[in-house]
Design a protein around this motif. Structure first.
Motif, PDB file in Angstrom:
ATOM      1  N   ILE A  82       0.747  -1.182   0.050  1.00 22.62           N
ATOM      2  CA  ILE A  82       0.025  -0.003  -0.042  1.00 22.62           C
ATOM      3  C   ILE A  82       0.869   1.160  -0.094  1.00 22.62           C
ATOM      4  CG2 ILE A  82      -1.962  -1.027   1.046  1.00 22.62           C
ATOM      5  CD1 ILE A  82      -1.147   0.237   3.729  1.00 22.62           C
ATOM      6  N   ARG A  83       2.230   1.059   0.060  1.00 21.03           N
ATOM      7  CA  ARG A  83       2.836   2.250   0.076  1.00 21.03           C
ATOM      8  C   ARG A  83       3.883   2.120  -1.035  1.00 21.03           C
ATOM      9  NH1 ARG A  83       2.930   0.399   5.845  1.00 21.03           N
ATOM     10  NH2 ARG A  83       1.718   1.793   6.896  1.00 21.03           N
ATOM     11  N   ALA A  84       5.057   3.026  -0.918  1.00 22.57           N
ATOM     12  CA  ALA A  84       5.967   2.924  -2.214  1.00 22.57           C
ATOM     13  C   ALA A  84       6.696   1.296  -2.248  1.00 22.57           C
ATOM     14  CB  ALA A  84       7.214   3.798  -2.009  1.00 22.57           C
ATOM     15  N   ALA A  85       7.054   1.035  -3.395  1.00 25.68           N
ATOM     16  CA  ALA A  85       7.399  -0.062  -3.613  1.00 25.68           C
ATOM     17  C   ALA A  85       9.049  -0.632  -2.968  1.00 25.68           C
ATOM     18  CB  ALA A  85       8.014  -0.184  -5.188  1.00 25.68           C
ATOM     19  N   ASP A  86       9.669   0.324  -2.404  1.00 22.81           N
ATOM     20  CA  ASP A  86      10.763  -0.036  -1.608  1.00 22.81           C
ATOM     21  C   ASP A  86      10.353  -0.121   0.103  1.00 22.81           C
ATOM     22  OD1 ASP A  86      10.208   2.960  -1.172  1.00 22.81           O
ATOM     23  OD2 ASP A  86      12.327   3.240  -1.150  1.00 22.81           O
ATOM     24  N   GLU A  87       9.241   0.084   0.309  1.00 23.39           N
ATOM     25  CA  GLU A  87       8.836  -0.118   1.791  1.00 23.39           C
ATOM     26  C   GLU A  87       8.124  -1.487   1.767  1.00 23.39           C
ATOM     27  OE1 GLU A  87       6.782   3.114   3.514  1.00 23.39           O
ATOM     28  OE2 GLU A  87       7.567   4.526   2.534  1.00 23.39           O
ATOM     29  N   SER A  88       8.020  -2.162   2.793  1.00 18.47           N
ATOM     30  CA  SER A  88       7.402  -3.427   3.332  1.00 18.47           C
ATOM     31  C   SER A  88       6.006  -3.458   2.929  1.00 18.47           C
ATOM     32  CB  SER A  88       7.706  -3.827   4.572  1.00 18.47           C
ATOM     33  OG  SER A  88       7.293  -3.102   5.803  1.00 18.47           O
ATOM     34  N   GLU A  89       5.506  -4.693   2.868  1.00 19.13           N
ATOM     35  CA  GLU A  89       3.959  -4.787   2.737  1.00 19.13           C
ATOM     36  C   GLU A  89       3.283  -4.936   3.842  1.00 19.13           C
ATOM     37  OE1 GLU A  89       3.424  -8.084  -0.828  1.00 19.13           O
ATOM     38  OE2 GLU A  89       4.279  -9.004   0.863  1.00 19.13           O
TER      39      GLU A  89
END
Length: 107
Positions: A82-89
């Motif tokens: 739900i956040r940027a691709a470089d942050e965890s799910e």
């Protein structure tokens, strides 16, 4: 879909050109480039699936976690970006008893 070269906003078509609604930048349309674009009008809508008659084991994985509503110790879970691709799910839970929904970082 086309994005503005000047400000990065999504552009719309008007009279044979792409026009940015934010900054007014215009760009000529390219028929070959647009033919390669994916459009939502050509995609089929997915149907709503009724899970009321499905066994709990067939819905998805479960884990041991405390439901803040009813105190049950089991919930279905799913992971979503739900956040940027470089942050965890983010992990979302649904209680197997009361069907209360919450996410892992809710307190």
């Amino acid at each position: 879909m086309e994005f503005c070269d000047e400000c990065g906003s999504m552009m719309k078509t008007e009279d044979g050109v792409w026009v940015c609604g934010s900054c007014g930048y215009e760009k000529a349309r390219d028929a070959q480039e647009e033919a390669a674009m994916t459009t939502t009008s050509a995609q089929e809508e997915s149907e709503v699936i009724d899970t009321s008659d499905v066994d709990a084991e067939d819905i998805g994985p479960t884990t041991e976690v405390h439901c803040p509503e009813c105190g049950n110790d089991r919930a279905f879970y799913e992971m979503k970006q739900i956040r940027a691709a470089d942050e965890s799910e983010t992990r979302f839970f649904t209680c197997t008893e009361c069907e209360h929904k919450w996410r892992e970082d809710d307190h």
